[in-house]
Scaffold this active site. Structure first.
Site, PDB file in Angstrom:
ATOM      1  N   GLY A 193       0.640  -1.133  -0.113  1.00 24.40           N
ATOM      2  CA  GLY A 193       0.003   0.003  -0.061  1.00 24.40           C
ATOM      3  C   GLY A 193       0.906   1.417   0.188  1.00 24.40           C
ATOM      4  O   GLY A 193       2.131   1.223  -0.083  1.00 24.40           O
ATOM      5  N   GLY A 194       0.195   2.325   0.336  1.00 24.85           N
ATOM      6  CA  GLY A 194       0.988   3.787   0.388  1.00 24.85           C
ATOM      7  C   GLY A 194       1.897   3.840   1.550  1.00 24.85           C
ATOM      8  O   GLY A 194       2.948   4.502   1.488  1.00 24.85           O
ATOM      9  N   GLY A 196       3.304   1.165   3.042  1.00 24.40           N
ATOM     10  CA  GLY A 196       4.494   0.057   3.310  1.00 24.40           C
ATOM     11  C   GLY A 196       3.876  -1.153   2.643  1.00 24.40           C
ATOM     12  O   GLY A 196       2.837  -1.254   1.948  1.00 24.40           O
ATOM     13  N   SER A 197       4.611  -2.268   2.907  1.00 22.49           N
ATOM     14  CA  SER A 197       4.444  -3.674   2.647  1.00 22.49           C
ATOM     15  C   SER A 197       4.335  -4.523   3.667  1.00 22.49           C
ATOM     16  O   SER A 197       4.938  -4.398   4.628  1.00 22.49           O
ATOM     17  CB  SER A 197       5.641  -4.061   1.632  1.00 22.49           C
ATOM     18  OG  SER A 197       5.796  -3.430   0.704  1.00 22.49           O
ATOM     19  N   VAL A 198       3.142  -5.587   3.461  1.00 22.40           N
ATOM     20  CA  VAL A 198       3.032  -6.436   4.407  1.00 22.40           C
ATOM     21  C   VAL A 198       3.282  -7.806   3.916  1.00 22.40           C
ATOM     22  O   VAL A 198       3.260  -8.426   2.953  1.00 22.40           O
ATOM     23  CB  VAL A 198       1.511  -6.267   4.994  1.00 22.40           C
ATOM     24  CG1 VAL A 198       1.230  -7.218   5.844  1.00 22.40           C
ATOM     25  CG2 VAL A 198       1.114  -5.062   5.524  1.00 22.40           C
ATOM     26  N   LYS A 213       4.951  -6.148   8.903  1.00 20.84           N
ATOM     27  CA  LYS A 213       4.622  -4.844   8.152  1.00 20.84           C
ATOM     28  C   LYS A 213       5.980  -3.857   8.137  1.00 20.84           C
ATOM     29  O   LYS A 213       6.478  -3.634   9.253  1.00 20.84           O
ATOM     30  CB  LYS A 213       3.482  -4.135   8.713  1.00 20.84           C
ATOM     31  CG  LYS A 213       3.057  -2.710   7.808  1.00 20.84           C
ATOM     32  CD  LYS A 213       1.777  -2.308   8.448  1.00 20.84           C
ATOM     33  CE  LYS A 213       1.695  -1.043   7.439  1.00 20.84           C
ATOM     34  NZ  LYS A 213       0.118  -0.227   7.936  1.00 20.84           N
ATOM     35  N   GLU A 267      -0.264 -10.000  14.851  1.00 20.54           N
ATOM     36  CA  GLU A 267      -1.041 -11.298  14.620  1.00 20.54           C
ATOM     37  C   GLU A 267      -1.661 -11.372  13.378  1.00 20.54           C
ATOM     38  O   GLU A 267      -2.018 -10.456  12.730  1.00 20.54           O
ATOM     39  CB  GLU A 267      -1.940 -11.277  16.077  1.00 20.54           C
ATOM     40  CG  GLU A 267      -3.318 -10.495  15.805  1.00 20.54           C
ATOM     41  CD  GLU A 267      -4.320 -10.546  16.852  1.00 20.54           C
ATOM     42  OE1 GLU A 267      -4.134 -11.737  17.556  1.00 20.54           O
ATOM     43  OE2 GLU A 267      -5.105  -9.757  16.936  1.00 20.54           O
ATOM     44  N   ASP A 313     -10.314   4.826   7.620  1.00 21.78           N
ATOM     45  CA  ASP A 313     -10.182   4.220   6.350  1.00 21.78           C
ATOM     46  C   ASP A 313     -10.868   2.832   6.600  1.00 21.78           C
ATOM     47  O   ASP A 313     -10.415   1.769   6.237  1.00 21.78           O
ATOM     48  CB  ASP A 313      -8.629   3.998   5.901  1.00 21.78           C
ATOM     49  CG  ASP A 313      -8.472   3.312   4.440  1.00 21.78           C
ATOM     50  OD1 ASP A 313      -9.421   3.793   3.788  1.00 21.78           O
ATOM     51  OD2 ASP A 313      -7.600   3.215   4.158  1.00 21.78           O
TER      52      ASP A 313
END
Length: 442
Positions: A193-194, A196-198, A213, A267, A313
């Protein structure tokens, strides 16, 4: 009598003789015409002769080209944990980092046993994170993970155990002595996403699934302060506030500050799916099932409001569904903020879920905008689509309902999607609505 004299006839004019100049030009024209014809004929005969001679020559046979040998494909090398960029020699040596400051929490209970379900469903122990046998791609420099393996200096909050403790708080906080890659095995990319990355991950101590994350430091726009006085990104501060009292909110297990990024260990249920993918498979949900899920989301949002946190959001992509238990969890507080009574002048979130007062007046209040997002979510649950979307445009107007939907559910959606913010109900009024009473929680 004198006779009339006859008129004399006009003499015929003599024809002009051809001059010598005209005769010469006519002869020259014929001469030039003959010369042009002779030249063209000669050129044509010469070209035909040259073409015949060219075709009559024997052609050399082309040599066969050697086939290129296939290059051997390089074997993919497993990438270690993201390393920091080398510093230029002109800069002074870095200062020694202070001792890690941790999130507040109870005493360490690292020896606590994991749930039987997690241990039974867990596969065989995988190689440690960053080892050569792991073979999975960790978050690279583009995702903001620029740190040396094992160098986890800076601030961190370490938590052990399968999840939140019995008291509902963030589990034991201890010193982050061992490296993060020695405690977790990094998996595949779950989403980007805007902010970061998961990535998926597995805790090596008990095999519990987690989500890691990675948030680049350059993308952190808002900062906050933890109860112990440490400065951290606002998402970590908000998750620390919401770490107790509600199971419908994702729990923060551990966070680590790297030189160029932050890593958040959250989690993750073993069998989970976001609500958007769940709706894509089933198109829409029955009214009874949608009512139970909506009440869970409403309980999680009410807990956020009681803690002074605004999510900003709320949408199906940010709601995680446990397929085994049917429990929902609200995730992704990257757009969150502290709740305030005054209007917000800056928008954060997804534009199709923004309230109409923001589109028309460029400001909104927190609770009214939350009720609007909840109304869109309920309509999406029972109808499987956005109520105001027509093709690629959003047209605000009358809401259409099918005949099989109950009148009570239609009234709840109409009240939440009122164009005037003052006409929308509050969270308590919506929670006490007769249509939402008598719902069994999973």
């Amino acid at each position: 009598w004198a006779m009339p004299r006859a008129r004399p006839r006009p003499r015929a004019r003599p024809r002009p003789r051809a001059s010598r100049r005209g005769l010469g030009s006519a002869r020259l024209w014929r001469c030039w015409l003959w010369r042009c014809w002779a030249g063209i004929s000669a050129w044509g005969q010469g070209g035909i002769a040259a073409l015949w001679l060219r075709l009559s020559r024997p052609r050399p046979r082309p040599r066969p080209r050697p086939r290129p040998r296939p290059r051997p494909r390089p074997r993919p090398r497993p990438r270690p944990w993201p390393r920091s960029r080398p510093r230029p020699r002109t800069q002074p040596p870095p200062r020694p980092r202070p001792r890690p400051r941790l999130l507040p929490g109870p005493a360490d209970t690292r020896g606590a046993a994991a749930p039987a379900a997690s241990a039974a469903a867990c596969p065989a122990r995988a190689p440690p994170l960053g080892s050569a046998a792991a073979g999975l791609e960790p978050p690279g420099p583009g995702a903001g993970g620029d740190a040396r393996p094992g160098a986890l200096g800076g601030r961190s909050g370490a938590v052990s155990g399968p999840g939140p403790s019995a008291e509902g708080r963030v589990s034991p906080a201890g010193e982050a002595r061992e490296a993060l890659q020695d405690r977790y095995r990094l998996g595949s990319l779950l989403g980007r996403g805007g902010f970061g990355s998961v990535y998926s991950g597995t805790r090596l101590s008990d095999g519990a699934p987690v989500a890691i994350k990675c948030v680049p430091r350059a993308r952190v726009q808002h900062w906050g302060e933890l109860p112990n006085g440490a400065r951290a990104p606002l998402e970590i501060v908000l998750l620390d506030r919401l770490s107790s009292g509600c199971g419908g909110i994702i729990q923060l297990l551990e966070w680590v500050e790297l030189p160029n990024s932050f890593l958040l260990v959250l989690e993750r249920p073993e069998r989970c799916q976001d609500l958007s993918g769940f709706l894509a498979e089933r198109r829409f949900l029955p009214e009874e099932e949608a009512r139970g899920l909506f009440r869970q989301v409403l309980a999680a949002v009410r807990h956020c409001t009681s803690c002074g946190v605004l999510h900003r959001d709320i949408k199906p992509e940010n709601i995680l569904l446990d397929l085994a238990t049917g429990q929902l969890k609200l995730i992704d507080f990257g757009c969150g903020a502290f709740l305030q009574d005054t209007a917000y002048r800056q928008f954060a979130g997804t534009l199709p879920y923004s309230p109409p007062e923001w589109i028309h007046h460029q400001h909104y209040h927190g609770e009214a905008a939350t009720i609007w997002s909840l109304g869109l979510l309920l309509y999406h649950l029972v109808m499987g689509k956005h109520p105001f979307r027509r093709g690629q445009q959003f047209i605000w107007g009358r809401i259409l309902f099918p005949q099989w939907l109950s009148q009570e559910c239609q009234n709840v959606i109409r009240r939440c999607l009122s164009m005037q913010p003052l006409d929308r109900p509050s969270l308590e009024d919506l929670f006490n609505d007769p249509w939402l009473q008598g719902v069994h929680h999973p």
